[in-house]
Every structure is written in C-alpha cells, then in structure tokens.
Design a protein around this motif. Structure first.
Motif, mmCIF file in Angstrom:
data_model
loop_
_atom_site.group_PDB
_atom_site.id
_atom_site.type_symbol
_atom_site.label_atom_id
_atom_site.label_comp_id
_atom_site.label_asym_id
_atom_site.label_seq_id
_atom_site.Cartn_x
_atom_site.Cartn_y
_atom_site.Cartn_z
ATOM 1 N N LYS A 88 11.143 1.699 13.886
ATOM 2 C CA LYS A 88 10.534 2.759 13.101
ATOM 3 C C LYS A 88 9.023 2.758 13.281
ATOM 4 C CE LYS A 88 14.326 4.077 10.882
ATOM 5 N NZ LYS A 88 14.859 5.444 10.932
ATOM 6 N N SER A 89 8.451 3.958 13.276
ATOM 7 C CA SER A 89 7.002 4.082 13.263
ATOM 8 C C SER A 89 6.502 3.838 11.840
ATOM 9 C CB SER A 89 6.605 5.479 13.734
ATOM 10 O OG SER A 89 5.220 5.654 13.646
ATOM 11 N N TYR A 90 5.333 3.223 11.706
ATOM 12 C CA TYR A 90 4.854 2.877 10.367
ATOM 13 C C TYR A 90 3.340 2.725 10.371
ATOM 14 C CZ TYR A 90 4.288 -1.952 12.043
ATOM 15 O OH TYR A 90 3.894 -3.069 12.738
ATOM 16 N N THR A 91 2.754 2.742 9.171
ATOM 17 C CA THR A 91 1.343 2.436 8.956
ATOM 18 C C THR A 91 1.224 1.003 8.487
ATOM 19 O OG1 THR A 91 0.557 4.672 8.491
ATOM 20 C CG2 THR A 91 -0.615 2.881 7.423
ATOM 21 N N ALA A 92 0.406 0.212 9.170
ATOM 22 C CA ALA A 92 0.164 -1.177 8.766
ATOM 23 C C ALA A 92 -1.112 -1.229 7.943
ATOM 24 C CB ALA A 92 0.048 -2.069 9.995
ATOM 25 N N GLY A 93 -1.044 -1.857 6.785
ATOM 26 C CA GLY A 93 -2.194 -1.949 5.884
ATOM 27 C C GLY A 93 -2.827 -3.324 5.897
ATOM 28 N N ALA A 94 -2.862 -3.950 4.730
ATOM 29 C CA ALA A 94 -3.512 -5.258 4.592
ATOM 30 C C ALA A 94 -2.729 -6.333 5.346
ATOM 31 C CB ALA A 94 -3.616 -5.620 3.112
ATOM 32 N N LEU A 95 -3.461 -7.360 5.837
ATOM 33 C CA LEU A 95 -2.870 -8.434 6.624
ATOM 34 C C LEU A 95 -3.109 -9.791 5.972
ATOM 35 C CD1 LEU A 95 -4.229 -7.410 10.156
ATOM 36 C CD2 LEU A 95 -1.912 -7.046 9.318
ATOM 37 N N SER A 96 -2.210 -10.726 6.268
ATOM 38 C CA SER A 96 -2.415 -12.121 5.882
ATOM 39 C C SER A 96 -1.650 -13.009 6.859
ATOM 40 C CB SER A 96 -1.946 -12.385 4.447
ATOM 41 O OG SER A 96 -2.270 -13.714 4.062
ATOM 42 N N PHE A 97 -2.049 -14.290 6.922
ATOM 43 C CA PHE A 97 -1.457 -15.228 7.882
ATOM 44 C C PHE A 97 -1.114 -16.524 7.170
ATOM 45 C CE2 PHE A 97 -4.481 -12.445 9.869
ATOM 46 C CZ PHE A 97 -3.853 -12.011 11.021
ATOM 47 N N SER A 98 -0.051 -17.173 7.634
ATOM 48 C CA SER A 98 0.307 -18.488 7.088
ATOM 49 C C SER A 98 0.132 -19.549 8.161
ATOM 50 C CB SER A 98 1.758 -18.484 6.586
ATOM 51 O OG SER A 98 2.655 -18.323 7.674
ATOM 52 N N CYS B 273 3.381 -2.274 4.685
ATOM 53 C CA CYS B 273 3.910 -1.258 5.610
ATOM 54 C C CYS B 273 4.319 -0.003 4.847
ATOM 55 C CB CYS B 273 5.151 -1.790 6.340
ATOM 56 S SG CYS B 273 4.851 -3.262 7.332
ATOM 57 N N LYS B 274 4.067 1.139 5.496
ATOM 58 C CA LYS B 274 4.571 2.419 4.993
ATOM 59 C C LYS B 274 5.201 3.156 6.160
ATOM 60 C CE LYS B 274 0.833 4.204 3.339
ATOM 61 N NZ LYS B 274 -0.041 5.208 2.682
ATOM 62 N N GLY B 275 6.492 3.451 6.029
ATOM 63 C CA GLY B 275 7.198 4.212 7.054
ATOM 64 C C GLY B 275 7.603 5.564 6.513
ATOM 65 N N ARG B 276 8.214 6.367 7.379
ATOM 66 C CA ARG B 276 8.597 7.716 6.945
ATOM 67 C C ARG B 276 9.978 7.728 6.302
ATOM 68 N NH1 ARG B 276 7.238 11.446 11.991
ATOM 69 N NH2 ARG B 276 6.072 9.742 12.899
ATOM 70 N N SER B 277 10.751 6.688 6.540
ATOM 71 C CA SER B 277 12.097 6.656 5.954
ATOM 72 C C SER B 277 12.071 5.809 4.692
ATOM 73 C CB SER B 277 13.094 6.100 6.972
ATOM 74 O OG SER B 277 13.053 6.860 8.166
ATOM 75 N N ASN B 278 12.520 4.554 4.831
ATOM 76 C CA ASN B 278 12.604 3.701 3.654
ATOM 77 C C ASN B 278 11.825 2.412 3.870
ATOM 78 O OD1 ASN B 278 13.530 3.064 1.100
ATOM 79 N ND2 ASN B 278 15.337 1.993 1.874
ATOM 80 N N GLU B 279 10.885 2.420 4.863
ATOM 81 C CA GLU B 279 10.224 1.169 5.237
ATOM 82 C C GLU B 279 8.949 0.967 4.418
ATOM 83 O OE1 GLU B 279 12.360 3.484 7.593
ATOM 84 O OE2 GLU B 279 10.225 3.707 8.030
#
Length: 445
Positions: free
Chosen positions: A214-224, A233-239
């Motif tokens: 799915k195509s999506y918008t990636a927002g804030a990031l973090s790493f472990s 994540c924000k997608g056009r369906s249910n993501e």
C-alpha cells in the motif's frame, strides 16, 4: 600500559624526520594506524629502512600537530594550517576521535558555547533538524534534506522529488531514514533508507495490508537498539497506525492499527523506551483538535498507558500540549505548552492521569514574535531542554530547576533543535540558519 617498550621511533614524513616514543604512539589506540604497528602485547612490529626510519608519504606539518596531540592531549592548530587539511590527515591515521575529544568535551547543557552558525541552502522555513551520532546533522526543508558531516561540510543533498519530508532519523553516521508524504495520484511516498555520503536510495520500506503493498504517508520516526524502525503511517485504505520495520532487511515486521477514536497515524512524536519495551506515541494540537499520548506494547498488541485532553475544559490561556517526552528514570512523561510551562504525568498510573503543571516554569513575558514556533523538548544526560521562541532552556535536578538558557539574537524563532554527537543543533525558522553549540574542553590541570 603493560608491555610497552620505551624505544624511540623515527618517522620520515614527506621528507621530514620526526622522532617519538612507543608510549606516545600507543596513546593512539588499537583502532588507529599506529595501533596496527603493534602486536597484541604492544610490541612494535613495523619494519624500518636502514636509517631506522619509517616512511610516510603524508603532510609533515599535520603529522607534527597530531603527534603533539598524542603526547599532551591538547590540540593546537597554527593559523597557517587549514583545519580541514588536518581533519583529512587525522582521518587517514585513524585519529579523528582524538581530534574531536580535544576540540570539545562531553556534552553538558550548562556549559554549552555557540561554536558557529551556518546559513541554510534551501529557501523557505525548515522542517526539522537531526543531530547525527558522529557530530554531523541533517536539515529538512520541504522536499529536500541537507546532510552535513561533523566538520560541517555539506554532502550531496537528498531530493525527494517534491514530496514533503515529515521526519528524518540517523540509523548510523552513514545512513539516514526519511519519511515523506504520499502524493495523491502518484502512489508513492512512505519511507526510505539513504546513504548520508552520496544520497543514494538503498531501499524503500513498504506497508503491507491484507497481503497487498500500500502507498502511505510516513510521519514521525523512532529507532530501537535492536535495529527496529517505527513510523506513524497514514494510508488510503485502513493503514492508519504505527508500522515497524527491520532496518537491516527493510522488511515490515509489525503494524499497530489505530484504535477507533484515537490518533496514531498523525503522530508528531515517537520515542522508543528501552526499559519499558514500549513506544511513546504523541499526537499534538494543532495537527489534531485534541492531544493524544499513549504507550504501545507491540508484544501484547495493546495500549498500556494513554492520556488525552478530549473533553477537557480550556480557559482563555489554554494549556494545550505542544510536545511530550518520556522520562524513564522518573517513570513520567514531561509535556510543554505554548507558554513553556512544563507539566508531568505519572507513568506508573495505568489510568489516564491529569497533568501536574510545574509552578517553577516561567510564563512567557512580552509579546509573541511575528512567527512563533511551538516549544520542543529533549532529554539528554539527565538534563531537560525546552525551546521557546529564540531561546533554549536547560532544566536540571530532581525538581527540574531552570539552570541555563541558550540564546542567539540572529535568525528568529527556533523551530526545531536536536542533540547528538556531543553537540546541540538549533534550527531557526525565519532566516533558515542553524546554530552549533558545543561544550568546551575542561582546562588541563
């Protein structure tokens, strides 16, 4: 150091003969070129010519400066030696860490001094600044990310093809992850891993929903620390929610879907908490009409702590949360409002708790600047940092007392700041300029 010989060693560097001792060379450490001249017991094993000299076809002036650094721990650069030439030579000998340690000391917010300021390359306001692990940084402007090494030389910029950059994060000193907005009609967007050296895209991080990419918008990031990458994540369906990827393989390994009535996909801030094995997710006003802060446990697939101001009455001087940061040592979450009041919430209470606003923090005095920037928070080495307009405040101690302020008059309000590699970087909004703050080395007794 056991086994170190006291023998003298001669080097012929670019035609100039210099003499030192094995003890001085051993100060360079195992990871240096000089460390490779020794066996495991620190016995010198490198052969020399018939004059007893070891020839190096390098710059003799820089060699002398670096040799003096190994002898004394102090770095003195004569005015006729360009700093970047010395850094290049230090890189060759594996002594960059020694040079950096001599140039500035371990990070201390109360002793920071402005080292220099750099004019940005891109027009318009900056989006974010992120400190790299080795003292470099990257700056996001619109669809561009400008990358600087620790010498503040700019690498080739990263151009995201007119897609808005939402966040940037350093995987290590050679790689950055960039999250961008999806462009409607193009089906792209999302998140990618790039070389910080040359800007090359290594791979894209895909979101899979019901066995479909799915195509999506990636927002804030973090790493472990175990090489996971988290992104809102924000997608056009249910993501809608928070995705998790393996940064080594680039594969998606988990997805936490946004519960009904809550906000995860629009998050402004993600923070991985090693001790709690949870992810802080904070979505703040004005991105949403209300604020949502939660801790997600991916093993249990549930929210283990949450707070929201939905339904809370706001007075005329409303105390809207503008940023949040978890403080594991204190089992609390610190928040800040537009007046730079600090507030605290107890993580040990599983029920939604009210904010205990600090009476020690100061209300903003004077008029608001023409372009106010929302406050940002950072925690480093037991010190708490909060930006407000053109100033960064430092709070210390169990009661978080204001102990220092960092301010520089040029550039307007600070829209973002970041700490890493023993430096603090502050990005100003109006003049597209960023400052570099360093801790001076303590005087040698």
């Amino acid at each position: 150091m056991m086994g170190v010989q006291k023998d003298r060693v001669k080097f012929n560097v670019g035609g100039r003969v210099m003499e030192t001792t094995v003890t001085t060379l051993a100060n360079a450490g195992r990871n240096s070129m000089f460390g490779a001249m020794f066996d495991d017991n620190w016995n010198l094993i490198l052969s020399s010519n018939k004059e007893g000299e070891r020839f190096l076809d390098r710059n003799p002036d820089c060699f002398g400066i670096l040799l003096d650094l190994l002898r004394t721990g102090e770095l003195h650069i004569p005015p006729n030696i360009p700093e970047k030439l010395l850094y290049r030579e230090a890189l060759y000998y594996g002594l960059l860490d020694h040079v950096r340690a001599a140039r500035w000391g371990p990070f201390d917010g109360n002793r920071l001094r402005l080292s220099r300021s750099l004019q940005g390359q891109a027009p318009g306001d900056g989006t974010a600044i992120r400190a790299g692990p080795d003292g470099g940084c990257c700056v996001a402007h619109g669809s561009m990310v400008h990358v600087y090494d620790w010498m503040l030389d700019e690498h080739p910029p990263l151009n995201l093809d007119y897609q808005r950059v939402n966040d940037v994060g350093w995987v290590d000193s050679d790689k950055v992850v960039i999250g961008v907005s999806e462009r409607l009609g193009r089906g792209d967007g999302g998140m990618g891993l790039f070389s910080s050296q040359n800007g090359e895209l290594r791979y894209k991080f895909q979101v899979c929903h019901e066995n479909q990419m799915k195509s999506y918008t990636a927002g804030a990031l973090s790493f472990s620390s175990d090489y996971k990458i988290f992104s809102s994540c924000k997608g056009r369906s249910n993501e809608y929610g928070v995705g998790v990827w393996d940064q080594v393989t680039g594969k998606q390994i988990d997805f936490f879907y946004e519960p009904l009535g809550w906000s995860l996909g629009d998050a402004d801030k993600l923070q991985w908490l090693e001790g709690n094995n949870c992810l802080l997710v904070a979505t703040m006003f004005p991105r949403k009409d209300n604020c949502y802060i939660s801790l997600l446990d991916f093993r249990e697939k549930k929210m283990v702590w949450c707070w929201s101001d939905v339904g809370a009455p706001f007075a005329v001087d409303e105390k809207r949360v503008r940023d949040a940061i978890a403080m594991e040592d204190n089992s609390s979450i610190c928040v800040v409002n537009e007046f730079e009041d600090l507030g605290f919430m107890d993580l040990r209470s599983s029920a939604a708790t009210s904010i205990r606003w600090s009476s020690r923090s100061r209300l903003m005095k004077g008029k608001m600047p023409e372009e106010p920037c929302y406050p940002k928070l950072a925690l480093h080495g037991g010190q708490l940092f909060s930006s407000m307009n053109d100033c960064i405040s430092v709070f210390c101690g169990p009661e978080w007392v204001l102990t220092s302020r960092l301010r520089r008059s040029y550039g307007g309000s600070i829209c973002d700041f970041s700490i890493g590699g023993d430096r603090l970087f502050a990005l100003h909004s109006e003049e597209n300029v960023f400052d570099i703050w360093e801790t001076p080395t303590p005087p040698l007794v």
